[in-house]
Scaffold this motif. Structure first.
Motif, PDB file in Angstrom:
ATOM      1  N   VAL A 219       0.847  -1.187   0.000  1.00  0.00           N
ATOM      2  CA  VAL A 219       0.000   0.000   0.000  1.00  0.00           C
ATOM      3  C   VAL A 219       0.885   1.241   0.000  1.00  0.00           C
ATOM      4  O   VAL A 219       1.733   1.410   0.881  1.00  0.00           O
ATOM      5  CB  VAL A 219      -0.929   0.047   1.242  1.00  0.00           C
ATOM      6  CG1 VAL A 219      -1.731   1.348   1.247  1.00  0.00           C
ATOM      7  CG2 VAL A 219      -1.858  -1.150   1.252  1.00  0.00           C
ATOM      8  N   ASN A 220       0.733   2.107  -1.018  1.00  0.00           N
ATOM      9  CA  ASN A 220       1.382   3.417  -1.027  1.00  0.00           C
ATOM     10  C   ASN A 220       2.889   3.334  -0.834  1.00  0.00           C
ATOM     11  O   ASN A 220       3.473   4.061  -0.049  1.00  0.00           O
ATOM     12  CB  ASN A 220       0.762   4.312   0.061  1.00  0.00           C
ATOM     13  CG  ASN A 220       1.118   5.769  -0.159  1.00  0.00           C
ATOM     14  OD1 ASN A 220       1.276   6.205  -1.287  1.00  0.00           O
ATOM     15  ND2 ASN A 220       1.244   6.517   0.918  1.00  0.00           N
ATOM     16  N   GLY A 221       3.533   2.429  -1.557  1.00  0.00           N
ATOM     17  CA  GLY A 221       4.989   2.360  -1.518  1.00  0.00           C
ATOM     18  C   GLY A 221       5.566   1.466  -0.446  1.00  0.00           C
ATOM     19  O   GLY A 221       6.769   1.248  -0.412  1.00  0.00           O
ATOM     20  N   LYS A 222       4.733   0.944   0.453  1.00  0.00           N
ATOM     21  CA  LYS A 222       5.216   0.088   1.533  1.00  0.00           C
ATOM     22  C   LYS A 222       4.287  -1.114   1.712  1.00  0.00           C
ATOM     23  O   LYS A 222       3.104  -1.058   1.382  1.00  0.00           O
ATOM     24  CB  LYS A 222       5.272   0.864   2.861  1.00  0.00           C
ATOM     25  CG  LYS A 222       6.228   2.045   2.872  1.00  0.00           C
ATOM     26  CD  LYS A 222       7.678   1.605   2.923  1.00  0.00           C
ATOM     27  CE  LYS A 222       8.612   2.789   3.019  1.00  0.00           C
ATOM     28  NZ  LYS A 222      10.038   2.396   3.045  1.00  0.00           N
ATOM     29  N   LEU A 223       4.850  -2.186   2.247  1.00  0.00           N
ATOM     30  CA  LEU A 223       4.043  -3.318   2.659  1.00  0.00           C
ATOM     31  C   LEU A 223       3.476  -3.054   4.046  1.00  0.00           C
ATOM     32  O   LEU A 223       4.138  -2.427   4.876  1.00  0.00           O
ATOM     33  CB  LEU A 223       4.886  -4.588   2.684  1.00  0.00           C
ATOM     34  CG  LEU A 223       5.371  -5.088   1.317  1.00  0.00           C
ATOM     35  CD1 LEU A 223       6.507  -6.070   1.493  1.00  0.00           C
ATOM     36  CD2 LEU A 223       4.223  -5.722   0.549  1.00  0.00           C
ATOM     37  N   CYS A 224       2.251  -3.509   4.294  1.00  0.00           N
ATOM     38  CA  CYS A 224       1.586  -3.202   5.554  1.00  0.00           C
ATOM     39  C   CYS A 224       1.437  -4.442   6.437  1.00  0.00           C
ATOM     40  O   CYS A 224       1.012  -5.504   5.976  1.00  0.00           O
ATOM     41  CB  CYS A 224       0.207  -2.606   5.306  1.00  0.00           C
ATOM     42  SG  CYS A 224       0.270  -1.003   4.506  1.00  0.00           S
ATOM     43  N   LYS A 225       1.752  -4.260   7.694  1.00  0.00           N
ATOM     44  CA  LYS A 225       1.578  -5.298   8.704  1.00  0.00           C
ATOM     45  C   LYS A 225       0.096  -5.515   8.989  1.00  0.00           C
ATOM     46  O   LYS A 225      -0.710  -4.578   8.944  1.00  0.00           O
ATOM     47  CB  LYS A 225       2.307  -4.869   9.983  1.00  0.00           C
ATOM     48  CG  LYS A 225       2.183  -5.814  11.149  1.00  0.00           C
ATOM     49  CD  LYS A 225       2.755  -5.222  12.426  1.00  0.00           C
ATOM     50  CE  LYS A 225       4.272  -5.120  12.373  1.00  0.00           C
ATOM     51  NZ  LYS A 225       4.830  -4.733  13.701  1.00  0.00           N
ATOM     52  N   ASP A 226      -0.260  -6.737   9.287  1.00  0.00           N
ATOM     53  CA  ASP A 226      -1.614  -7.026   9.748  1.00  0.00           C
ATOM     54  C   ASP A 226      -1.875  -6.179  10.996  1.00  0.00           C
ATOM     55  O   ASP A 226      -1.103  -6.234  11.962  1.00  0.00           O
ATOM     56  CB  ASP A 226      -1.727  -8.511  10.081  1.00  0.00           C
ATOM     57  CG  ASP A 226      -3.155  -8.945  10.391  1.00  0.00           C
ATOM     58  OD1 ASP A 226      -3.906  -8.138  10.989  1.00  0.00           O
ATOM     59  OD2 ASP A 226      -3.505 -10.082  10.055  1.00  0.00           O
ATOM     60  N   PRO A 227      -2.942  -5.362  11.016  1.00  0.00           N
ATOM     61  CA  PRO A 227      -3.181  -4.453  12.147  1.00  0.00           C
ATOM     62  C   PRO A 227      -3.191  -5.124  13.513  1.00  0.00           C
ATOM     63  O   PRO A 227      -2.807  -4.510  14.510  1.00  0.00           O
ATOM     64  CB  PRO A 227      -4.546  -3.835  11.820  1.00  0.00           C
ATOM     65  CG  PRO A 227      -4.667  -3.945  10.343  1.00  0.00           C
ATOM     66  CD  PRO A 227      -3.969  -5.217   9.969  1.00  0.00           C
ATOM     67  N   LYS A 228      -3.600  -6.376  13.584  1.00  0.00           N
ATOM     68  CA  LYS A 228      -3.692  -7.027  14.902  1.00  0.00           C
ATOM     69  C   LYS A 228      -2.313  -7.313  15.493  1.00  0.00           C
ATOM     70  O   LYS A 228      -2.205  -7.631  16.681  1.00  0.00           O
ATOM     71  CB  LYS A 228      -4.517  -8.306  14.819  1.00  0.00           C
ATOM     72  CG  LYS A 228      -3.948  -9.448  14.022  1.00  0.00           C
ATOM     73  CD  LYS A 228      -4.866 -10.671  14.128  1.00  0.00           C
ATOM     74  CE  LYS A 228      -4.423 -11.824  13.254  1.00  0.00           C
ATOM     75  NZ  LYS A 228      -4.736 -11.592  11.833  1.00  0.00           N
TER      76      LYS A 228
END
Length: 220
Positions: free
Chosen positions: A44-53
């Motif tokens: 997302v938007n240039g970066k990989l995102c961690k699972d929020p939990k």
């Protein structure tokens, strides 16, 4: 008449879209903590995102901005960035900041630009001469001397600088309207590009001899 209204609406849409995509996009979730592991994230938007939990307080934390830096270098300044690379939780939030330390008697944050952010600078210690240059055709310098507690704004994309004009160390903190504002230091980019720009290009652009251009390139 309908055609004219459609054309006006289309032009307004294009204008609005240009503004919408000129800055970091608004997030559609509470946060999107950046990670580097491609197997455990969503891009997302240039970066990989961690699972929020799996997010923790440390994803939104940085320590040490109070610590002075050693400014004994060629320009007499050190920038300590606090962007998405230092605080992963800044990803998609559209802000970052930096601490700048300046050596006494001329310590310089040299002419540079942030291509993706407007900058607001507050002086904490010392006395700074700061400024930016407007775009062509005027290229007008807008500059001011700042003291502790003073605030100055640098518009997005314009070339700016800060120099310590006092006899003591100076410190400022800058806020930027991007999670990753980028920085292009003019001298480094022009004379230190890899591979180098041809000397005859720079000699004509700066009205210098090829020998002087090659000397400047050797310095970077």
């Amino acid at each position: 008449m309908k055609g004219a209204c459609f054309l006006l609406a289309f032009n307004l849409f294009v204008l609005a879209s240009s503004f919408a995509f000129a800055y970091d996009p608004s997030p559609l979730q509470d946060f999107c903590v950046a990670i580097k592991d491609a197997n455990n994230g969503v891009f997302v938007n240039g970066k990989l995102c961690k699972d929020p939990k799996f997010a923790t307080a440390n994803d939104f934390f940085f320590s040490g901005l109070n610590l002075p830096k050693n400014t004994s270098n060629s320009v007499g300044s050190v920038v300590t960035p606090v962007n998405v690379d230092q605080i992963p939780g800044l990803n998609t939030l559209g802000i970052s900041l930096a601490r700048i330390d300046y050596a006494p008697n001329g310590g310089l944050n040299p002419p540079h630009t942030h291509p993706r952010a407007t900058e607001i600078l507050v002086v904490l210690e010392g006395e700074l001469n700061v400024g930016f240059v407007t775009s062509s055709p005027n290229n007008r310098l807008i500059a001011k001397t700042l003291h502790p507690g003073d605030v100055f704004v640098f518009p997005i994309g314009l070339i700016r600088f800060q120099q310590n004009v006092g006899k003591t160390n100076a410190v400022a903190v800058a806020g930027l309207s991007s999670q990753n504002p980028g920085v292009i230091t003019i001298a480094n980019a022009v004379f230190g590009s890899n591979p180098p720009i041809k000397a005859d290009v720079l000699s004509r652009a700066f009205q210098l001899s090829n020998e002087i251009v090659k000397y400047l390139q050797s310095r970077f």
